[in-house]
Motif scaffolding. Structure first.
Motif, PDB file in Angstrom:
ATOM      1  N   LEU A  24     -10.939  47.134  17.407  1.00  0.00           N
ATOM      2  CA  LEU A  24     -10.177  45.983  16.938  1.00  0.00           C
ATOM      3  C   LEU A  24      -8.761  46.398  16.589  1.00  0.00           C
ATOM      4  CD1 LEU A  24     -10.017  43.016  15.904  1.00  0.00           C
ATOM      5  CD2 LEU A  24     -10.832  43.853  13.690  1.00  0.00           C
ATOM      6  N   TYR A 103     -10.433  43.891  21.083  1.00  0.00           N
ATOM      7  CA  TYR A 103     -10.143  42.595  20.474  1.00  0.00           C
ATOM      8  C   TYR A 103      -8.847  42.692  19.698  1.00  0.00           C
ATOM      9  CZ  TYR A 103     -14.524  40.068  21.355  1.00  0.00           C
ATOM     10  OH  TYR A 103     -15.569  39.401  21.944  1.00  0.00           O
ATOM     11  N   LEU A 105      -6.853  40.859  16.414  1.00  0.00           N
ATOM     12  CA  LEU A 105      -6.928  39.960  15.260  1.00  0.00           C
ATOM     13  C   LEU A 105      -5.505  39.647  14.834  1.00  0.00           C
ATOM     14  CD1 LEU A 105      -8.433  38.413  13.062  1.00  0.00           C
ATOM     15  CD2 LEU A 105      -8.462  40.523  11.693  1.00  0.00           C
ATOM     16  N   LEU A 119     -12.484  42.769   7.257  1.00  0.00           N
ATOM     17  CA  LEU A 119     -12.455  43.409   8.579  1.00  0.00           C
ATOM     18  C   LEU A 119     -13.862  43.716   9.078  1.00  0.00           C
ATOM     19  CD1 LEU A 119      -9.415  45.849   8.246  1.00  0.00           C
ATOM     20  CD2 LEU A 119      -9.506  43.642   9.431  1.00  0.00           C
ATOM     21  N   ARG A 121     -16.503  42.004   8.542  1.00  0.00           N
ATOM     22  CA  ARG A 121     -17.044  40.732   9.037  1.00  0.00           C
ATOM     23  C   ARG A 121     -16.548  40.453  10.452  1.00  0.00           C
ATOM     24  NH1 ARG A 121     -16.664  36.184   4.212  1.00  0.00           N
ATOM     25  NH2 ARG A 121     -17.752  37.339   2.579  1.00  0.00           N
ATOM     26  N   TRP A 122     -15.271  40.712  10.698  1.00  0.00           N
ATOM     27  CA  TRP A 122     -14.741  40.472  12.039  1.00  0.00           C
ATOM     28  C   TRP A 122     -15.389  41.414  13.057  1.00  0.00           C
ATOM     29  CZ3 TRP A 122     -13.140  36.223  13.602  1.00  0.00           C
ATOM     30  CH2 TRP A 122     -12.262  35.413  12.884  1.00  0.00           C
ATOM     31  N   VAL A 125     -18.665  39.934  14.006  1.00  0.00           N
ATOM     32  CA  VAL A 125     -18.498  38.788  14.901  1.00  0.00           C
ATOM     33  C   VAL A 125     -18.302  39.263  16.344  1.00  0.00           C
ATOM     34  CG1 VAL A 125     -16.933  36.886  15.508  1.00  0.00           C
ATOM     35  CG2 VAL A 125     -17.599  37.251  13.125  1.00  0.00           C
ATOM     36  N   MET A 126     -17.582  40.352  16.510  1.00  0.00           N
ATOM     37  CA  MET A 126     -17.312  40.880  17.851  1.00  0.00           C
ATOM     38  C   MET A 126     -18.576  41.318  18.580  1.00  0.00           C
ATOM     39  SD  MET A 126     -13.891  43.019  16.750  1.00  0.00           S
ATOM     40  CE  MET A 126     -14.205  44.275  17.980  1.00  0.00           C
ATOM     41  N   GLY A 135     -10.899  32.208  11.928  1.00  0.00           N
ATOM     42  CA  GLY A 135     -11.611  32.455  10.680  1.00  0.00           C
ATOM     43  C   GLY A 135     -11.291  31.497   9.561  1.00  0.00           C
ATOM     44  N   ASN A 178      -5.064  33.819  11.370  1.00  0.00           N
ATOM     45  CA  ASN A 178      -6.327  34.541  11.184  1.00  0.00           C
ATOM     46  C   ASN A 178      -7.194  34.314  12.422  1.00  0.00           C
ATOM     47  OD1 ASN A 178      -8.517  35.900  10.074  1.00  0.00           O
ATOM     48  ND2 ASN A 178      -9.095  34.236   8.693  1.00  0.00           N
ATOM     49  N   LEU A 180      -9.045  35.737  16.042  1.00  0.00           N
ATOM     50  CA  LEU A 180      -9.627  36.818  16.840  1.00  0.00           C
ATOM     51  C   LEU A 180      -9.610  36.429  18.314  1.00  0.00           C
ATOM     52  CD1 LEU A 180     -11.267  39.582  16.471  1.00  0.00           C
ATOM     53  CD2 LEU A 180     -13.298  38.143  16.871  1.00  0.00           C
ATOM     54  N   ASN A 220     -14.353  33.046   7.562  1.00  0.00           N
ATOM     55  CA  ASN A 220     -13.954  34.387   7.101  1.00  0.00           C
ATOM     56  C   ASN A 220     -12.477  34.282   6.763  1.00  0.00           C
ATOM     57  OD1 ASN A 220     -13.984  37.107   6.435  1.00  0.00           O
ATOM     58  ND2 ASN A 220     -13.659  37.781   8.540  1.00  0.00           N
TER      59      ASN A 220
END
Length: 310
Positions: A24, A103, A105, A119, A121-122, A125-126, A135, A178, A180, A220
């Motif tokens: 990321l 990815y 962000l 981060l 959490r992201w 998600v990926m 988010g 925010n 992604l 998020n």
């Protein structure tokens, strides 16, 4: 003849040297405002890098502040500094070119994560390989000064929405505050560099992407710290008219469903629109009027501006 712009200055911190390829890349553009508060709030997580872009601020103290901040960070950081302002769309395109992650962000410099595991959490998600995910943002940590009351009220009503609400019109609620984005999606659809000034370049991008890849929404959130007083909001809306006109031209069917467009069309039929804008602007600037009345006047003022291009 205008002299050519100097090549970008690119500096990486010690954590970047020898760091493995990240999953990321956190992309943060800024212009004449320090991203240091946001940078310090990003907790080190494996598989994450940060790329920061100064879009032509040309302020030595600001540059030194950012350099001092990234020197102390455990996350790998690349700092790109431009000698000339390229604008919001082109600046973000440039950030993706410097990023190494699978990815991206996108975070605005005046954002602040609401959760300590933001981060992480992201990254989770990926794992499901989504194309685009927004988010959301909040006002949890935003300033409560009276001068920002109109912006707080408008943002709370129109922007700080939960994921379930945003999913009803997914392309409308996509902001680079925010956001992604999977690398291959951005390779297929980048931001339109012809957008200049403030506003609409991210929403227009989402309209294109939603047709092919879809847009998802989760909760998020990050706080929007950069609330503006009334005069700044007026100025930004005035700057956004040309960009709104471009969106109407490129996506007329989508924009026609927006309440702001329908109100602008109604105002278009009225005589003395210039006098109406002047009256609305006066109400917005009036410290004696109730905040709700001033916020309503500002929304009408924006529609009255847009009435000239619909």
């Amino acid at each position: 003849m205008t002299a050519p712009a100097a090549p970008p200055s690119v500096i990486s911190n010690a954590a970047h040297d020898g760091a493995p390829k990240p999953r990321l890349s956190v992309l943060i553009p800024f212009y004449k405002e320090s991203p240091s508060t946001l940078l310090r709030a990003l907790r080190p997580v494996a598989g994450v890098e940060v790329v920061v872009l100064d879009d032509g601020s040309n302020q030595s103290e600001l540059t030194q502040d950012v350099l001092s901040t990234i020197d102390d960070m455990a996350l790998p950081v690349t700092f790109i500094s431009l000698s000339r302002n390229e604008g919001r769309a082109r600046g973000r395109n440039r950030l993706t070119q410097a990023a190494r992650g699978d990815y991206f962000l996108c975070l605005d410099a005046d954002m602040l994560p609401d959760a300590p595991d933001f981060l992480t959490r992201w990254l989770a998600v990926m794992d499901s390989d989504p194309a685009v995910v927004f988010g959301g943002f909040s006002l949890q940590q935003a300033p409560t000064d009276r001068s920002f009351a109109i912006h707080r009220l408008m943002a709370a009503k129109s922007d700080c929405l939960d994921a379930a609400t945003r999913r009803q019109t997914p392309e409308k609620y996509v902001f680079t505050s925010n956001l992604l984005i999977r690398r291959d999606v951005f390779a297929a659809q980048d931001f339109d560099g012809t957008f200049t000034g403030w506003g609409w370049e991210d929403v227009e991008w989402a309209m294109r992407v939603a047709q092919t890849f879809g847009v998802q929404h989760i909760d998020n959130t990050a706080t929007h710290l950069g609330l503006d007083p009334a005069d700044i909001l007026i100025r930004k809306y005035e700057q956004s008219v040309g960009n709104f006109a471009r969106v109407v031209q490129k996506h007329p069917e989508v924009v026609a469903t927006y309440p702001s467009y329908r109100v602008a069309r109604l105002i278009r039929k009225l005589p003395l629109r210039g006098a109406l804008r002047t009256a609305l602007r006066t109400v917005v600037r009036s410290g004696a009027a109730p905040v709700r009345a001033r916020a309503f006047a500002l929304r009408l003022y924006r529609a009255a501006l847009y009435a000239e291009v619909v």
